[in-house]
Write a protein that holds these residues in place. Sequence first.
Motif, short mmCIF file in Angstrom:
data_model
loop_
_atom_site.label_atom_id
_atom_site.label_comp_id
_atom_site.label_asym_id
_atom_site.label_seq_id
_atom_site.Cartn_x
_atom_site.Cartn_y
_atom_site.Cartn_z
N THR A 25 -4.21 3.24 -4.81
CA THR A 25 -2.96 3.53 -5.52
C THR A 25 -2.23 2.26 -5.93
O THR A 25 -1.95 1.39 -5.08
CB THR A 25 -2.03 4.40 -4.65
OG1 THR A 25 -2.77 5.49 -4.14
CG2 THR A 25 -0.84 4.90 -5.46
N ARG A 26 -1.93 2.13 -7.23
CA ARG A 26 -1.22 0.95 -7.74
C ARG A 26 0.28 1.16 -7.65
O ARG A 26 0.77 2.28 -7.82
CB ARG A 26 -1.63 0.68 -9.19
CG ARG A 26 -3.10 0.27 -9.33
CD ARG A 26 -3.50 0.11 -10.78
NE ARG A 26 -2.70 -0.93 -11.44
CZ ARG A 26 -1.79 -0.70 -12.38
NH1 ARG A 26 -1.55 0.54 -12.80
NH2 ARG A 26 -1.11 -1.69 -12.91
N ASP A 31 -1.84 6.49 1.24
CA ASP A 31 -3.11 5.81 1.53
C ASP A 31 -3.15 5.34 3.00
O ASP A 31 -4.22 5.37 3.63
CB ASP A 31 -3.31 4.62 0.59
CG ASP A 31 -3.66 5.06 -0.84
OD1 ASP A 31 -4.04 6.23 -1.04
OD2 ASP A 31 -3.54 4.23 -1.75
N ILE A 82 0.86 -1.20 0.00
CA ILE A 82 0.00 0.00 0.00
C ILE A 82 0.89 1.25 0.00
O ILE A 82 1.98 1.24 0.59
CB ILE A 82 -0.95 -0.04 1.23
CG1 ILE A 82 -1.90 1.17 1.26
CG2 ILE A 82 -0.18 -0.14 2.54
CD1 ILE A 82 -3.02 1.05 2.32
N ALA A 83 0.42 2.30 -0.63
CA ALA A 83 1.15 3.58 -0.64
C ALA A 83 1.08 4.24 0.74
O ALA A 83 0.02 4.22 1.38
CB ALA A 83 0.56 4.52 -1.69
N TRP A 126 2.51 4.55 -8.65
CA TRP A 126 3.29 5.24 -7.62
C TRP A 126 4.76 5.33 -8.04
O TRP A 126 5.39 6.38 -7.92
CB TRP A 126 3.15 4.46 -6.30
CG TRP A 126 4.12 4.87 -5.25
CD1 TRP A 126 3.99 5.92 -4.38
CD2 TRP A 126 5.38 4.26 -4.95
NE1 TRP A 126 5.09 5.99 -3.57
CE2 TRP A 126 5.96 4.98 -3.89
CE3 TRP A 126 6.08 3.16 -5.47
CZ2 TRP A 126 7.20 4.65 -3.34
CZ3 TRP A 126 7.30 2.82 -4.94
CH2 TRP A 126 7.85 3.57 -3.89
N GLY A 182 -3.27 -2.27 -0.19
CA GLY A 182 -3.34 -1.74 -1.54
C GLY A 182 -4.21 -2.63 -2.42
O GLY A 182 -4.73 -3.65 -1.97
#
Length: 250
Positions: free
Chosen positions: A239-240, A165, A161-162, A244, A187
């Motif tokens: 967010t992928r 996020d 995950i970003a 990113w 994510g």
Amino acid sequence: MTKIVVIGGTGLIGSKLVAQLTARGNEAIAASPDSGVNTLTGDGLAEVLTDAHVVVDVSNSPSFEEREVLNFFTTSTTNLLAAATAAGVGHYVALSVVGTERLTESPYFRAKIAQEKLIKESGIAYSIVHATQFFEFVRTIGNSSVVNGEVHVSHALIQPIAADDVATAVGRTATGEPINGTVEVAGPEQFGLDELISMSLTLDGDSRRVVTDPEARYFGAQLQERTLVPGSGASVFPTRFEDWATRRSS
Ligand SMILES: NC(=O)c1ccc[n+]([C@@H]2O[C@H](COP(=O)([O-])OP(=O)(O)OC[C@H]3O[C@@H](n4cnc5c(N)ncnc54)[C@H](OP(=O)(O)O)[C@@H]3O)[C@@H](O)[C@H]2O)c1
């Protein structure tokens, strides 16, 4: 105005969280040793928590060495819980990791388990956010897995995950009601750990070879296929990894 004290507010997640909470009209205070707040010694805790409604702990241990990391999370959490209780804080939020309870072979995760146990048994109203691995942390995973110049990682699943996020998720939890339990956030995509590390090395222009090794340890723990991935009730953020990475390098 809601006063939210962010312990570790200068860190990766903490700085993003303070910015997001402030933009939404909260009084968000970044607390860390630089601003005179040290959870290990207790310095500055009573002062910064005066009139606070919420405390969010997104601090991390400077060392992952077994004794030091256990001392960090137990001492800092004990001090913070005592100060938060004394100040009448109504909601204690902490950030931890998806799968922590399954990673008992790892000294780092044993320390996170101890941190969570202290919170759950403290009697304070709390919420624990379990996030998967941050995109920003993938490079560190690769660097911690080097054997004789090659990167040895397993094919276990990972759903990273970003950090932006994660900050959004922690901010939503901090401005909501205590759940006295744990929420999971992740994510949108699952990868094999070997596949993700390969992508990360390629993006960094790093030519080291990735070896898929079922015996490879993740910070001391052997991984099963689903050790690092959340359950079906997790909140999934958009967010992928590739988007990113492209934004980061442009
Ligand atoms: N990495 C991952 O993929 C991942 C995934 C899920 C959950 N998490 C969890 O996320 C949390 C935050 O991680 P992060 O990467 O954002 O951490 P980070 O960037 O390393 O930031 C750590 C923060 O803790 C502060 N700190 C250190 N010692 C302190 C002390 N004695 N008293 C008060 N503050 C202290 C630091 O202050 P200074 O700037 O002054 O040093 C800094 O603000 C950790 O608890 C971790 O377990 C991580």
